[in-house]
Design a protein around this motif. Structure first.
Motif, PDB file in Angstrom:
ATOM      1  N   ASP A 232       0.716  -1.259   0.090  1.00  0.00           N
ATOM      2  CA  ASP A 232       0.192  -0.088  -0.069  1.00  0.00           C
ATOM      3  C   ASP A 232       0.808   1.333   0.057  1.00  0.00           C
ATOM      4  N   TYR A 233       1.978   1.334   0.494  1.00  0.00           N
ATOM      5  CA  TYR A 233       3.053   2.256   0.684  1.00  0.00           C
ATOM      6  C   TYR A 233       4.195   1.937   0.156  1.00  0.00           C
ATOM      7  N   PRO A 234       5.290   2.684  -0.640  1.00  0.00           N
ATOM      8  CA  PRO A 234       6.556   2.601  -1.006  1.00  0.00           C
ATOM      9  C   PRO A 234       7.444   2.473   0.109  1.00  0.00           C
ATOM     10  N   LYS A 235       8.583   1.824  -0.407  1.00  0.00           N
ATOM     11  CA  LYS A 235       9.493   1.814   0.525  1.00  0.00           C
ATOM     12  C   LYS A 235      10.442   3.066   0.421  1.00  0.00           C
ATOM     13  N   GLU A 297       2.015  16.801  -6.939  1.00  0.00           N
ATOM     14  CA  GLU A 297       1.057  16.002  -6.194  1.00  0.00           C
ATOM     15  C   GLU A 297       0.806  14.521  -6.469  1.00  0.00           C
ATOM     16  N   PRO A 298       0.449  13.552  -5.792  1.00  0.00           N
ATOM     17  CA  PRO A 298       0.192  13.883  -4.382  1.00  0.00           C
ATOM     18  C   PRO A 298       1.280  13.858  -3.182  1.00  0.00           C
ATOM     19  N   CYS A 299       2.561  13.640  -3.626  1.00  0.00           N
ATOM     20  CA  CYS A 299       3.771  13.553  -2.660  1.00  0.00           C
ATOM     21  C   CYS A 299       3.848  15.280  -2.307  1.00  0.00           C
ATOM     22  N   LYS A 300       3.634  16.142  -3.195  1.00  0.00           N
ATOM     23  CA  LYS A 300       3.977  17.299  -2.478  1.00  0.00           C
ATOM     24  C   LYS A 300       3.514  17.622  -1.241  1.00  0.00           C
ATOM     25  N   THR A 301       2.154  17.641  -1.041  1.00  0.00           N
ATOM     26  CA  THR A 301       1.443  17.942   0.417  1.00  0.00           C
ATOM     27  C   THR A 301       1.058  16.613   1.203  1.00  0.00           C
ATOM     28  N   CYS A 302       1.663  15.589   0.950  1.00  0.00           N
ATOM     29  CA  CYS A 302       1.583  14.404   1.784  1.00  0.00           C
ATOM     30  C   CYS A 302       2.238  14.345   2.999  1.00  0.00           C
ATOM     31  N   ASP A 303       1.463  13.986   3.956  1.00  0.00           N
ATOM     32  CA  ASP A 303       2.192  14.125   5.357  1.00  0.00           C
ATOM     33  C   ASP A 303       3.224  12.753   5.336  1.00  0.00           C
ATOM     34  N   ARG A 304       3.210  12.029   4.491  1.00  0.00           N
ATOM     35  CA  ARG A 304       4.304  10.786   4.848  1.00  0.00           C
ATOM     36  C   ARG A 304       5.477  11.066   3.858  1.00  0.00           C
ATOM     37  N   ARG A 305       5.688  12.248   3.294  1.00  0.00           N
ATOM     38  CA  ARG A 305       6.803  12.604   2.244  1.00  0.00           C
ATOM     39  C   ARG A 305       8.136  12.651   2.814  1.00  0.00           C
ATOM     40  N   LYS A 306       8.096  12.940   4.148  1.00  0.00           N
ATOM     41  CA  LYS A 306       9.482  12.763   4.997  1.00  0.00           C
ATOM     42  C   LYS A 306       9.789  11.462   5.480  1.00  0.00           C
ATOM     43  N   LEU A 307       8.858  10.495   5.249  1.00  0.00           N
ATOM     44  CA  LEU A 307       9.088   9.159   5.805  1.00  0.00           C
ATOM     45  C   LEU A 307       9.737   8.283   4.478  1.00  0.00           C
ATOM     46  N   ASP A 308       9.067   8.670   3.409  1.00  0.00           N
ATOM     47  CA  ASP A 308       9.387   7.782   2.187  1.00  0.00           C
ATOM     48  C   ASP A 308       9.948   8.624   0.869  1.00  0.00           C
ATOM     49  N   PHE A 309       9.959   9.720   1.044  1.00  0.00           N
ATOM     50  CA  PHE A 309      10.572  10.607  -0.140  1.00  0.00           C
ATOM     51  C   PHE A 309       9.878  10.314  -1.450  1.00  0.00           C
ATOM     52  N   GLY A 310       8.698  10.039  -1.330  1.00  0.00           N
ATOM     53  CA  GLY A 310       7.908   9.577  -2.657  1.00  0.00           C
ATOM     54  C   GLY A 310       8.211   8.452  -3.160  1.00  0.00           C
ATOM     55  N   GLY A 311       8.937   7.350  -2.278  1.00  0.00           N
ATOM     56  CA  GLY A 311       9.073   6.100  -3.107  1.00  0.00           C
ATOM     57  C   GLY A 311      10.260   5.871  -3.939  1.00  0.00           C
ATOM     58  N   CYS A 312      10.138   5.066  -4.763  1.00  0.00           N
ATOM     59  CA  CYS A 312      11.278   4.744  -6.050  1.00  0.00           C
ATOM     60  C   CYS A 312      11.208   5.290  -7.042  1.00  0.00           C
ATOM     61  N   ALA A 325       7.178  10.971 -10.805  1.00  0.00           N
ATOM     62  CA  ALA A 325       5.573  10.918 -10.443  1.00  0.00           C
ATOM     63  C   ALA A 325       5.666   9.873  -9.088  1.00  0.00           C
ATOM     64  N   THR A 326       4.483  10.035  -8.397  1.00  0.00           N
ATOM     65  CA  THR A 326       4.398   9.292  -7.245  1.00  0.00           C
ATOM     66  C   THR A 326       4.772   7.767  -7.310  1.00  0.00           C
ATOM     67  N   ASP A 327       5.434   7.092  -7.028  1.00  0.00           N
ATOM     68  CA  ASP A 327       5.799   5.802  -6.869  1.00  0.00           C
ATOM     69  C   ASP A 327       4.490   4.967  -6.954  1.00  0.00           C
ATOM     70  N   THR A 329       3.597   2.096  -6.355  1.00  0.00           N
ATOM     71  CA  THR A 329       3.293   1.077  -4.987  1.00  0.00           C
ATOM     72  C   THR A 329       2.574   1.822  -4.041  1.00  0.00           C
ATOM     73  N   CYS A 330       2.447   3.182  -4.164  1.00  0.00           N
ATOM     74  CA  CYS A 330       1.560   3.879  -3.185  1.00  0.00           C
ATOM     75  C   CYS A 330       0.105   3.846  -3.728  1.00  0.00           C
ATOM     76  N   ILE A 331      -0.554   3.864  -2.494  1.00  0.00           N
ATOM     77  CA  ILE A 331      -2.002   3.602  -2.681  1.00  0.00           C
ATOM     78  C   ILE A 331      -2.619   5.062  -3.260  1.00  0.00           C
ATOM     79  N   LYS A 332      -1.975   6.218  -2.669  1.00  0.00           N
ATOM     80  CA  LYS A 332      -2.520   7.386  -3.349  1.00  0.00           C
ATOM     81  C   LYS A 332      -2.005   7.727  -4.817  1.00  0.00           C
ATOM     82  N   SER A 333      -1.263   7.051  -5.595  1.00  0.00           N
ATOM     83  CA  SER A 333      -0.831   6.880  -6.735  1.00  0.00           C
ATOM     84  C   SER A 333      -2.011   6.870  -7.865  1.00  0.00           C
TER      85      SER A 333
HETATM   86 FE1  SF4 Z   1       2.711  10.430   0.373  1.00  0.00          FE
HETATM   87 FE2  SF4 Z   1       2.523   8.178  -1.488  1.00  0.00          FE
HETATM   88 FE3  SF4 Z   1       4.099  10.354  -2.051  1.00  0.00          FE
HETATM   89 FE4  SF4 Z   1       4.810   8.766   0.079  1.00  0.00          FE
HETATM   90  S1  SF4 Z   1       4.482   8.157  -2.411  1.00  0.00           S
HETATM   91  S2  SF4 Z   1       5.003  10.698  -0.130  1.00  0.00           S
HETATM   92  S3  SF4 Z   1       2.672   8.191   0.731  1.00  0.00           S
HETATM   93  S4  SF4 Z   1       1.860  10.313  -1.810  1.00  0.00           S
END
Ligand code: SF4
Length: 360
Positions: A232-235, A297-312, A325-327, A329-333
Protein backbone atom coordinates in the motif's frame (compact mmCIF):
# COMPACT_ATOMS: atom_id res chain seq x y z
CA UNK A 1 19.18 22.21 1.67
CA UNK A 2 21.65 20.79 4.16
CA UNK A 3 23.02 17.69 2.40
CA UNK A 4 24.38 15.03 4.79
CA UNK A 5 27.52 13.04 3.97
CA UNK A 6 26.85 9.54 2.60
CA UNK A 7 27.13 6.66 5.07
CA UNK A 8 27.39 3.70 2.70
CA UNK A 9 28.86 3.03 -0.72
CA UNK A 10 28.15 0.06 -2.96
CA UNK A 11 31.14 -0.70 -5.17
CA UNK A 12 30.05 -2.90 -8.06
CA UNK A 13 33.50 -4.24 -8.84
CA UNK A 14 32.48 -6.19 -11.93
CA UNK A 15 29.35 -7.35 -13.73
CA UNK A 16 31.01 -10.72 -14.46
CA UNK A 17 29.28 -13.55 -12.58
CA UNK A 18 29.23 -17.36 -12.73
CA UNK A 19 25.50 -17.38 -11.96
CA UNK A 20 22.72 -16.38 -14.36
CA UNK A 21 19.95 -15.42 -11.93
CA UNK A 22 16.75 -14.31 -13.70
CA UNK A 23 16.10 -11.81 -10.87
CA UNK A 24 19.37 -9.94 -11.53
CA UNK A 25 18.77 -6.22 -11.13
CA UNK A 26 21.87 -5.18 -13.05
CA UNK A 27 21.14 -3.27 -16.27
CA UNK A 28 20.35 -4.98 -19.57
CA UNK A 29 23.51 -3.50 -21.07
CA UNK A 30 26.42 -4.29 -18.77
CA UNK A 31 29.91 -2.78 -18.79
CA UNK A 32 32.46 -5.19 -20.30
CA UNK A 33 35.56 -6.38 -18.47
CA UNK A 34 37.85 -4.08 -20.50
CA UNK A 35 36.04 -1.00 -19.19
CA UNK A 36 36.23 -1.93 -15.49
CA UNK A 37 38.03 0.43 -13.10
CA UNK A 38 41.60 -0.66 -12.37
CA UNK A 39 42.91 -1.53 -8.92
CA UNK A 40 44.47 1.95 -8.66
CA UNK A 41 41.17 3.59 -9.67
CA UNK A 42 39.29 1.75 -6.94
CA UNK A 43 41.90 2.53 -4.31
CA UNK A 44 41.55 6.22 -5.18
CA UNK A 45 37.74 5.95 -5.00
CA UNK A 46 37.91 4.29 -1.55
CA UNK A 47 40.17 7.07 -0.25
CA UNK A 48 37.85 9.74 -1.63
CA UNK A 49 34.81 7.95 -0.16
CA UNK A 50 36.36 7.79 3.31
CA UNK A 51 37.29 11.48 3.12
CA UNK A 52 33.71 12.24 2.10
CA UNK A 53 32.37 10.52 5.22
CA UNK A 54 31.45 7.04 3.96
CA UNK A 55 31.69 4.47 6.77
CA UNK A 56 30.53 1.22 5.16
CA UNK A 57 31.76 -0.20 1.88
CA UNK A 58 29.77 -2.98 0.24
CA UNK A 59 31.79 -4.88 -2.38
CA UNK A 60 29.39 -6.31 -4.89
CA UNK A 61 28.93 -7.16 -8.55
CA UNK A 62 28.22 -9.41 -10.47
CA UNK A 63 30.47 -11.60 -8.43
CA UNK A 64 33.20 -9.55 -6.74
CA UNK A 65 35.34 -12.68 -6.29
CA UNK A 66 35.75 -12.63 -10.09
CA UNK A 67 38.17 -9.73 -9.53
CA UNK A 68 41.68 -11.14 -9.12
CA UNK A 69 42.65 -8.08 -7.07
CA UNK A 70 39.85 -8.53 -4.50
CA UNK A 71 42.25 -9.06 -1.58
CA UNK A 72 44.21 -5.92 -2.53
CA UNK A 73 40.98 -3.94 -2.78
CA UNK A 74 39.86 -5.06 0.67
CA UNK A 75 43.25 -4.16 2.11
CA UNK A 76 43.06 -0.70 0.51
CA UNK A 77 39.55 -0.14 1.85
CA UNK A 78 40.67 -1.13 5.31
CA UNK A 79 43.66 1.23 5.10
CA UNK A 80 41.24 4.00 4.11
CA UNK A 81 39.30 3.26 7.32
CA UNK A 82 36.19 1.73 5.72
CA UNK A 83 34.11 -1.12 7.17
CA UNK A 84 34.05 -3.75 4.41
CA UNK A 85 31.24 -6.12 3.53
CA UNK A 86 31.64 -8.69 0.73
CA UNK A 87 28.39 -9.51 -1.10
CA UNK A 88 29.02 -12.81 -2.86
CA UNK A 89 27.52 -15.97 -4.31
CA UNK A 90 30.40 -17.84 -2.63
CA UNK A 91 31.59 -19.13 -6.00
CA UNK A 92 35.21 -18.18 -6.51
CA UNK A 93 35.99 -18.22 -2.80
CA UNK A 94 38.42 -20.84 -1.51
CA UNK A 95 39.54 -21.46 2.05
CA UNK A 96 42.91 -19.91 1.17
CA UNK A 97 41.35 -16.82 -0.38
CA UNK A 98 39.08 -16.33 2.62
CA UNK A 99 42.12 -16.48 4.91
CA UNK A 100 43.76 -13.81 2.72
CA UNK A 101 40.63 -11.67 2.85
CA UNK A 102 40.57 -12.04 6.62
CA UNK A 103 44.20 -10.96 6.86
CA UNK A 104 43.45 -8.02 4.57
CA UNK A 105 40.80 -6.82 7.02
CA UNK A 106 37.47 -7.94 5.55
CA UNK A 107 34.79 -7.33 8.21
CA UNK A 108 31.68 -9.17 7.04
CA UNK A 109 30.36 -11.55 4.38
CA UNK A 110 26.90 -11.57 2.83
CA UNK A 111 26.13 -14.79 0.98
CA UNK A 112 23.31 -15.06 -1.56
CA UNK A 113 20.94 -18.01 -1.49
CA UNK A 114 18.87 -18.92 -4.56
CA UNK A 115 17.08 -21.86 -2.91
CA UNK A 116 17.40 -24.23 0.03
CA UNK A 117 18.25 -27.33 -1.98
CA UNK A 118 20.36 -28.08 -5.02
CA UNK A 119 17.37 -28.56 -7.32
CA UNK A 120 15.98 -25.09 -6.64
CA UNK A 121 19.24 -23.20 -6.12
CA UNK A 122 20.94 -24.56 -9.22
CA UNK A 123 17.84 -24.02 -11.35
CA UNK A 124 17.36 -20.39 -10.26
CA UNK A 125 21.09 -19.62 -10.35
CA UNK A 126 21.45 -21.36 -13.72
CA UNK A 127 24.58 -23.13 -12.49
CA UNK A 128 24.69 -26.88 -11.94
CA UNK A 129 26.67 -27.75 -8.81
CA UNK A 130 26.53 -24.17 -7.58
CA UNK A 131 24.56 -25.00 -4.41
CA UNK A 132 27.12 -27.59 -3.28
CA UNK A 133 29.96 -25.12 -3.76
CA UNK A 134 27.99 -22.39 -1.98
CA UNK A 135 27.37 -24.62 1.05
CA UNK A 136 31.08 -25.40 1.21
CA UNK A 137 31.92 -21.69 1.01
CA UNK A 138 29.42 -20.96 3.81
CA UNK A 139 31.23 -23.43 6.06
CA UNK A 140 34.60 -21.85 5.29
CA UNK A 141 33.22 -18.34 5.88
CA UNK A 142 31.94 -19.27 9.34
CA UNK A 143 35.11 -21.28 10.15
CA UNK A 144 37.20 -18.24 9.27
CA UNK A 145 35.23 -16.30 11.88
CA UNK A 146 33.46 -13.84 9.58
CA UNK A 147 30.05 -12.60 10.70
CA UNK A 148 27.67 -14.01 8.07
CA UNK A 149 24.48 -12.62 6.58
CA UNK A 150 22.39 -14.74 4.24
CA UNK A 151 20.60 -12.92 1.48
CA UNK A 152 17.65 -14.67 -0.12
CA UNK A 153 15.64 -13.20 -2.97
CA UNK A 154 12.18 -14.75 -2.83
CA UNK A 155 9.66 -14.94 -5.68
CA UNK A 156 6.81 -17.08 -6.92
CA UNK A 157 9.06 -20.04 -7.70
CA UNK A 158 10.86 -20.37 -4.34
CA UNK A 159 8.64 -18.66 -1.76
CA UNK A 160 7.53 -21.99 -0.32
CA UNK A 161 11.15 -22.48 0.83
CA UNK A 162 11.21 -19.36 3.01
CA UNK A 163 10.80 -21.24 6.34
CA UNK A 164 13.68 -23.57 5.39
CA UNK A 165 15.84 -20.60 4.39
CA UNK A 166 15.36 -19.10 7.85
CA UNK A 167 16.16 -22.48 9.44
CA UNK A 168 19.29 -22.70 7.28
CA UNK A 169 20.46 -19.30 8.47
CA UNK A 170 20.18 -20.52 12.06
CA UNK A 171 21.94 -23.81 11.28
CA UNK A 172 24.77 -21.94 9.50
CA UNK A 173 25.20 -19.66 12.52
CA UNK A 174 24.41 -16.61 10.41
CA UNK A 175 23.74 -13.51 12.48
CA UNK A 176 21.31 -12.02 10.01
CA UNK A 177 19.15 -12.99 7.05
CA UNK A 178 17.88 -10.52 4.49
CA UNK A 179 14.63 -11.75 2.96
CA UNK A 180 13.98 -9.61 -0.11
CA UNK A 181 10.96 -10.04 -2.32
CA UNK A 182 12.16 -9.87 -5.89
CA UNK A 183 12.52 -6.25 -7.05
CA UNK A 184 11.71 -5.74 -10.69
CA UNK A 185 14.57 -3.61 -11.98
CA UNK A 186 17.07 -4.20 -14.79
CA UNK A 187 17.14 -7.77 -16.07
CA UNK A 188 14.46 -8.86 -13.58
CA UNK A 189 11.88 -6.87 -15.56
CA UNK A 190 12.10 -9.60 -18.22
CA UNK A 191 10.97 -12.13 -15.62
CA UNK A 192 7.98 -10.48 -14.05
CA UNK A 193 5.61 -13.09 -15.48
CA UNK A 194 7.67 -16.02 -14.21
CA UNK A 195 8.56 -14.57 -10.81
CA UNK A 196 5.77 -12.25 -9.63
CA UNK A 197 4.45 -13.67 -6.33
CA UNK A 198 0.74 -14.02 -5.82
CA UNK A 199 -0.95 -11.78 -3.25
CA UNK A 200 -1.48 -14.85 -1.05
CA UNK A 201 2.23 -15.67 -1.22
CA UNK A 202 3.20 -12.09 -0.37
CA UNK A 203 0.88 -12.14 2.66
CA UNK A 204 2.15 -15.55 3.76
CA UNK A 205 5.77 -14.39 3.51
CA UNK A 206 5.03 -11.41 5.77
CA UNK A 207 3.35 -13.74 8.26
CA UNK A 208 6.33 -16.14 8.24
CA UNK A 209 8.76 -13.26 8.85
CA UNK A 210 6.72 -11.85 11.76
CA UNK A 211 6.50 -15.29 13.38
CA UNK A 212 10.22 -16.04 12.86
CA UNK A 213 11.30 -12.64 14.19
CA UNK A 214 9.44 -13.31 17.44
CA UNK A 215 10.70 -16.90 17.72
CA UNK A 216 14.35 -16.07 16.95
CA UNK A 217 14.70 -12.78 18.79
CA UNK A 218 18.25 -12.43 20.10
CA UNK A 219 19.45 -15.25 17.85
CA UNK A 220 18.88 -14.12 14.27
CA UNK A 221 18.09 -10.67 12.87
CA UNK A 222 15.64 -10.83 9.95
CA UNK A 223 15.54 -7.92 7.52
CA UNK A 224 12.58 -7.97 5.17
CA UNK A 225 11.79 -6.20 1.92
CA UNK A 226 8.08 -6.88 1.22
CA UNK A 227 6.51 -7.25 -2.22
CA UNK A 228 5.96 -3.66 -3.30
CA UNK A 229 3.59 -4.49 -6.17
CA UNK A 230 1.20 -5.93 -3.58
CA UNK A 231 1.76 -3.25 -0.92
CA UNK A 232 0.00 0.00 0.00
CA UNK A 233 2.92 2.34 0.59
CA UNK A 234 6.34 2.52 -1.05
CA UNK A 235 9.63 1.75 0.57
CA UNK A 236 11.99 4.55 1.61
CA UNK A 237 14.21 3.84 -1.36
CA UNK A 238 17.95 4.31 -0.55
CA UNK A 239 16.89 6.31 2.52
CA UNK A 240 16.00 9.09 0.09
CA UNK A 241 17.68 9.97 -3.22
CA UNK A 242 21.20 11.28 -2.57
CA UNK A 243 20.71 11.31 1.20
CA UNK A 244 22.68 8.40 2.63
CA UNK A 245 24.26 6.18 -0.01
CA UNK A 246 25.78 5.95 -3.47
CA UNK A 247 26.74 3.26 -5.97
CA UNK A 248 29.73 3.02 -8.25
CA UNK A 249 29.34 0.90 -11.39
CA UNK A 250 32.22 -1.30 -12.64
CA UNK A 251 33.17 1.38 -15.19
CA UNK A 252 33.08 4.23 -12.67
CA UNK A 253 29.66 5.84 -13.06
CA UNK A 254 28.31 7.24 -9.80
CA UNK A 255 24.63 6.47 -9.15
CA UNK A 256 22.24 7.50 -6.38
CA UNK A 257 20.75 4.00 -6.49
CA UNK A 258 21.46 0.68 -8.11
CA UNK A 259 18.83 0.99 -10.84
CA UNK A 260 19.17 4.70 -11.62
CA UNK A 261 20.48 4.00 -15.14
CA UNK A 262 16.93 3.04 -16.10
CA UNK A 263 16.04 6.76 -16.02
CA UNK A 264 17.01 7.86 -19.54
CA UNK A 265 17.03 11.60 -18.82
CA UNK A 266 19.96 11.30 -16.38
CA UNK A 267 23.57 11.59 -17.47
CA UNK A 268 25.94 10.13 -14.88
CA UNK A 269 29.24 11.59 -13.71
CA UNK A 270 32.23 9.28 -13.60
CA UNK A 271 34.90 8.98 -10.89
CA UNK A 272 37.50 8.85 -13.66
CA UNK A 273 36.75 12.50 -14.41
CA UNK A 274 35.15 14.15 -11.37
CA UNK A 275 35.94 13.96 -7.64
CA UNK A 276 33.41 11.97 -5.63
CA UNK A 277 32.64 14.87 -3.27
CA UNK A 278 31.87 17.14 -6.22
CA UNK A 279 29.48 14.51 -7.64
CA UNK A 280 27.77 13.90 -4.29
CA UNK A 281 27.17 17.52 -3.34
CA UNK A 282 26.89 19.30 -6.69
CA UNK A 283 26.24 16.68 -9.40
CA UNK A 284 23.06 17.18 -11.44
CA UNK A 285 22.00 13.56 -10.98
CA UNK A 286 22.27 13.61 -7.18
CA UNK A 287 20.35 16.88 -6.98
CA UNK A 288 17.65 15.81 -9.45
CA UNK A 289 15.43 14.11 -6.86
CA UNK A 290 17.06 15.11 -3.59
CA UNK A 291 14.77 16.49 -0.89
CA UNK A 292 11.22 17.54 -1.83
CA UNK A 293 11.39 20.36 -4.37
CA UNK A 294 10.98 18.01 -7.35
CA UNK A 295 7.80 16.39 -6.00
CA UNK A 296 4.44 16.48 -7.74
CA UNK A 297 1.04 15.94 -6.14
CA UNK A 298 0.02 13.85 -4.25
CA UNK A 299 3.54 13.60 -2.72
CA UNK A 300 4.07 17.36 -2.60
CA UNK A 301 1.54 17.89 0.20
CA UNK A 302 1.45 14.38 1.67
CA UNK A 303 2.25 14.03 5.36
CA UNK A 304 4.31 10.88 4.65
CA UNK A 305 6.71 12.59 2.25
CA UNK A 306 9.51 12.87 4.81
CA UNK A 307 9.08 9.19 5.65
CA UNK A 308 9.41 7.70 2.17
CA UNK A 309 10.52 10.62 -0.05
CA UNK A 310 7.86 9.63 -2.56
CA UNK A 311 9.19 6.09 -2.96
CA UNK A 312 11.33 4.77 -5.78
CA UNK A 313 12.16 7.00 -8.79
CA UNK A 314 13.09 3.99 -10.92
CA UNK A 315 9.76 2.30 -10.21
CA UNK A 316 7.95 5.53 -11.16
CA UNK A 317 9.94 5.56 -14.40
CA UNK A 318 9.31 1.88 -15.14
CA UNK A 319 5.55 1.88 -14.51
CA UNK A 320 4.40 5.48 -15.00
CA UNK A 321 7.05 6.61 -17.47
CA UNK A 322 7.86 9.68 -15.33
CA UNK A 323 10.64 9.49 -12.73
CA UNK A 324 9.15 12.43 -10.81
CA UNK A 325 5.75 10.74 -10.44
CA UNK A 326 4.52 9.23 -7.19
CA UNK A 327 5.77 5.66 -6.87
CA UNK A 328 2.81 3.60 -8.18
CA UNK A 329 3.19 1.18 -5.27
CA UNK A 330 1.64 3.98 -3.17
CA UNK A 331 -2.09 3.73 -2.57
CA UNK A 332 -2.39 7.49 -3.32
CA UNK A 333 -0.88 7.15 -6.79
CA UNK A 334 -3.43 7.34 -9.65
CA UNK A 335 -1.58 4.33 -11.13
CA UNK A 336 -1.85 2.17 -8.01
CA UNK A 337 -4.93 0.25 -9.14
CA UNK A 338 -3.34 -0.47 -12.51
CA UNK A 339 -0.19 -1.73 -10.77
CA UNK A 340 -2.13 -4.09 -8.55
CA UNK A 341 -4.08 -5.39 -11.53
CA UNK A 342 -0.81 -5.93 -13.37
CA UNK A 343 0.64 -7.79 -10.37
CA UNK A 344 -2.40 -10.05 -10.29
CA UNK A 345 -2.18 -10.79 -14.01
CA UNK A 346 1.57 -11.45 -13.91
CA UNK A 347 1.32 -13.70 -10.86
CA UNK A 348 -1.28 -15.83 -12.69
CA UNK A 349 0.91 -16.26 -15.78
CA UNK A 350 1.50 -20.00 -16.15
CA UNK A 351 3.29 -19.82 -19.48
CA UNK A 352 6.21 -17.49 -18.73
CA UNK A 353 9.61 -19.17 -18.57
CA UNK A 354 12.69 -17.96 -16.77
CA UNK A 355 14.98 -15.80 -18.89
CA UNK A 356 18.52 -16.26 -17.61
CA UNK A 357 21.08 -13.50 -17.26
CA UNK A 358 24.31 -13.88 -19.21
CA UNK A 359 27.62 -12.61 -17.85
CA UNK A 360 29.47 -10.00 -19.95
FE1 SF4 B 1 2.67 10.26 0.26
FE2 SF4 B 1 2.54 8.14 -1.31
FE3 SF4 B 1 4.03 10.24 -2.00
FE4 SF4 B 1 4.77 8.65 0.03
S1 SF4 B 1 4.63 8.07 -2.14
S2 SF4 B 1 4.81 10.88 0.00
S3 SF4 B 1 2.77 8.12 0.92
S4 SF4 B 1 1.79 10.20 -1.80
Amino acid sequence: MNVPAPIAMLAELTYRCPLSCPYCSNPLEMAARETELSTEDWVEVFEQAAALGVLQLHLSGGEPAARRDLVDLVAAARTAGLYTNLITSGLGLTQKRLAELDAAGLDHVQLSLQGTDADMADRIGGYEGGFKRKMQAAEWIVDAGFPLTLNVVVHRQNLHQLPQAIDMAVAMKARRIEVAMVQFHGWAMLNRGAMMPTRAQADEASRIVVEARARLEGQLVIDYVPADYHGDYPKRCMGGWGMSGLNITPDGKVLPCHAAQTIPTLSFDNVRETPLAEIWYHGDVFNAYRGEDWMQEPCKTCDRRKLDFGGCRCQAMAIVGDPAATDPTCIKSPMHGRLQQLAQELSADETAELVYRKSP
